[in-house]
Design a protein around this motif. Structure first.
Motif, PDB file in Angstrom:
ATOM      1  N   VAL A   1      26.882  18.795  41.964  1.00 14.45           N
ATOM      2  CA  VAL A   1      27.618  17.880  42.830  1.00 14.45           C
ATOM      3  C   VAL A   1      26.694  16.755  43.291  1.00 14.45           C
ATOM      4  O   VAL A   1      25.621  17.002  43.863  1.00 14.45           O
ATOM      5  CB  VAL A   1      28.192  18.613  44.053  1.00 14.45           C
ATOM      6  CG1 VAL A   1      28.813  17.625  45.018  1.00 14.45           C
ATOM      7  CG2 VAL A   1      29.218  19.652  43.612  1.00 14.45           C
ATOM      8  N   GLU A   2      27.106  15.525  43.055  1.00 11.01           N
ATOM      9  CA  GLU A   2      26.335  14.376  43.505  1.00 11.01           C
ATOM     10  C   GLU A   2      26.755  13.995  44.920  1.00 11.01           C
ATOM     11  O   GLU A   2      27.946  13.837  45.205  1.00 11.01           O
ATOM     12  CB  GLU A   2      26.542  13.183  42.567  1.00 11.01           C
ATOM     13  CG  GLU A   2      25.701  11.969  42.944  1.00 11.01           C
ATOM     14  CD  GLU A   2      25.901  10.814  41.987  1.00 11.01           C
ATOM     15  OE1 GLU A   2      25.017   9.937  41.945  1.00 11.01           O
ATOM     16  OE2 GLU A   2      26.926  10.778  41.281  1.00 11.01           O
ATOM     17  N   LEU A   3      25.789  13.871  45.804  1.00 14.02           N
ATOM     18  CA  LEU A   3      26.093  13.512  47.185  1.00 14.02           C
ATOM     19  C   LEU A   3      26.529  12.056  47.291  1.00 14.02           C
ATOM     20  O   LEU A   3      26.153  11.216  46.472  1.00 14.02           O
ATOM     21  CB  LEU A   3      24.858  13.732  48.067  1.00 14.02           C
ATOM     22  CG  LEU A   3      24.348  15.165  48.217  1.00 14.02           C
ATOM     23  CD1 LEU A   3      23.158  15.198  49.169  1.00 14.02           C
ATOM     24  CD2 LEU A   3      25.447  16.090  48.722  1.00 14.02           C
ATOM     25  N   ARG A   4      27.335  11.790  48.298  1.00 10.89           N
ATOM     26  CA  ARG A   4      27.738  10.410  48.564  1.00 10.89           C
ATOM     27  C   ARG A   4      26.502   9.583  48.875  1.00 10.89           C
ATOM     28  O   ARG A   4      25.623  10.014  49.614  1.00 10.89           O
ATOM     29  CB  ARG A   4      28.712  10.390  49.752  1.00 10.89           C
ATOM     30  CG  ARG A   4      29.275   9.018  50.092  1.00 10.89           C
ATOM     31  CD  ARG A   4      30.407   9.153  51.124  1.00 10.89           C
ATOM     32  NE  ARG A   4      29.945   9.803  52.325  1.00 10.89           N
ATOM     33  CZ  ARG A   4      29.396   9.161  53.372  1.00 10.89           C
ATOM     34  NH1 ARG A   4      29.239   7.840  53.315  1.00 10.89           N
ATOM     35  NH2 ARG A   4      29.032   9.818  54.443  1.00 10.89           N
ATOM     36  N   TRP A   5      26.436   8.393  48.302  1.00  8.62           N
ATOM     37  CA  TRP A   5      25.249   7.571  48.495  1.00  8.62           C
ATOM     38  C   TRP A   5      25.607   6.104  48.713  1.00  8.62           C
ATOM     39  O   TRP A   5      26.719   5.669  48.442  1.00  8.62           O
ATOM     40  CB  TRP A   5      24.315   7.692  47.282  1.00  8.62           C
ATOM     41  CG  TRP A   5      24.956   7.299  45.964  1.00  8.62           C
ATOM     42  CD1 TRP A   5      25.702   8.097  45.152  1.00  8.62           C
ATOM     43  CD2 TRP A   5      24.918   6.017  45.348  1.00  8.62           C
ATOM     44  NE1 TRP A   5      26.121   7.399  44.055  1.00  8.62           N
ATOM     45  CE2 TRP A   5      25.650   6.106  44.150  1.00  8.62           C
ATOM     46  CE3 TRP A   5      24.325   4.797  45.694  1.00  8.62           C
ATOM     47  CZ2 TRP A   5      25.819   5.023  43.296  1.00  8.62           C
ATOM     48  CZ3 TRP A   5      24.485   3.712  44.834  1.00  8.62           C
ATOM     49  CH2 TRP A   5      25.212   3.838  43.657  1.00  8.62           C
ATOM     50  N   GLU A   6      24.654   5.375  49.240  1.00 11.69           N
ATOM     51  CA  GLU A   6      24.789   3.933  49.384  1.00 11.69           C
ATOM     52  C   GLU A   6      23.451   3.282  49.040  1.00 11.69           C
ATOM     53  O   GLU A   6      22.414   3.953  48.972  1.00 11.69           O
ATOM     54  CB  GLU A   6      25.225   3.553  50.787  1.00 11.69           C
ATOM     55  CG  GLU A   6      24.262   3.928  51.892  1.00 11.69           C
ATOM     56  CD  GLU A   6      24.805   3.557  53.263  1.00 11.69           C
ATOM     57  OE1 GLU A   6      24.713   2.363  53.618  1.00 11.69           O
ATOM     58  OE2 GLU A   6      25.301   4.451  53.975  1.00 11.69           O
TER      59      GLU A   6
END
Length: 210
Positions: free
Chosen positions: A169-174
């Motif tokens: 699972v890829e974490l939410r990023w900015e």
């Protein structure tokens, strides 16, 4: 996301483009890269956890010369796997929730750069905040990179969320854009080391001390 509890310096790669050398042990202006990065973080007031593998024990030895630095050996299974390992350890053993995660091989990284990054990140909200720089800017300086915005060696990461998330699972990023690009760029090969040297000589040591 609030500011970090500390900084994690990742230093466990194979450095294939550098002939397998332990990049943190490469000297730049009379000091090993690993020691330069750790000193910059410590001088900015951050606690530092230096994460290394058996391949980068030399870098760990130099990093340990800086007061207030803790060492953690990782399995050496690759950046993502090792980062998850470190995140789990840091959140459970020292109670860190967030950390500024950096590479050990940025020649122009200083305490001033660290403070600038922290100021940029203070209002970030995603579990992962990646600092990016312009490939065009880097190539104009002589670095061998593609156009676009490659991710630098700097991120602000929610360690607890990373350690608890499934590996697939890829974490939410900015992303946050940083300039001048060379201040947070890593030393990938001999050519990039030579570019860093030329940049230092062209600009002089003013404002570029760690």
């Amino acid at each position: 996301m609030s500011l970090p509890d500390g900084a994690i310096v990742m230093c466990g790669g194979k450095a294939e483009r550098f002939g397998g050398r332990d990049k943190g042990c490469i000297f730049f202006r009379g000091k090993p890269l690993a020691e330069r990065v750790v000193e910059a973080l410590r001088r900015s007031g951050l606690s530092v956890l230096f994460a290394f593998s058996i391949r980068t024990a030399c870098s760990a030895a130099y990093a340990s010369m800086v007061d207030g630095v803790s060492l953690l050996e990782t399995p050496g299974e690759g950046y993502v796997a090792d980062l998850r390992y470190v995140a789990k350890w840091a959140s459970s053993h020292v109670g860190w929730r967030r950390a500024l995660v950096v590479g050990c091989d940025m020649p122009l990284f200083t305490k001033e750069v660290t403070r600038k990054l922290l100021e940029m990140m203070k209002d970030a909200g995603a579990p992962v905040v990646n600092v990016v720089v312009s490939g065009k800017e880097l190539s104009s300086l002589g670095f061998d990179v593609k156009e676009g915005e490659p991710v630098t060696s700097v991120s602000l990461i929610d360690l607890l969320e990373l350690s608890l998330s499934p590996p697939d699972v890829e974490l939410r990023w900015e992303s946050l854009i940083y300039s001048p690009a060379q201040e947070v760029w890593d030393c990938d090969d001999q050519k990039s080391l030579e570019v860093f040297e030329s940049l230092w000589k062209a600009q002089g040591e003013k404002g570029m001390t760690s």
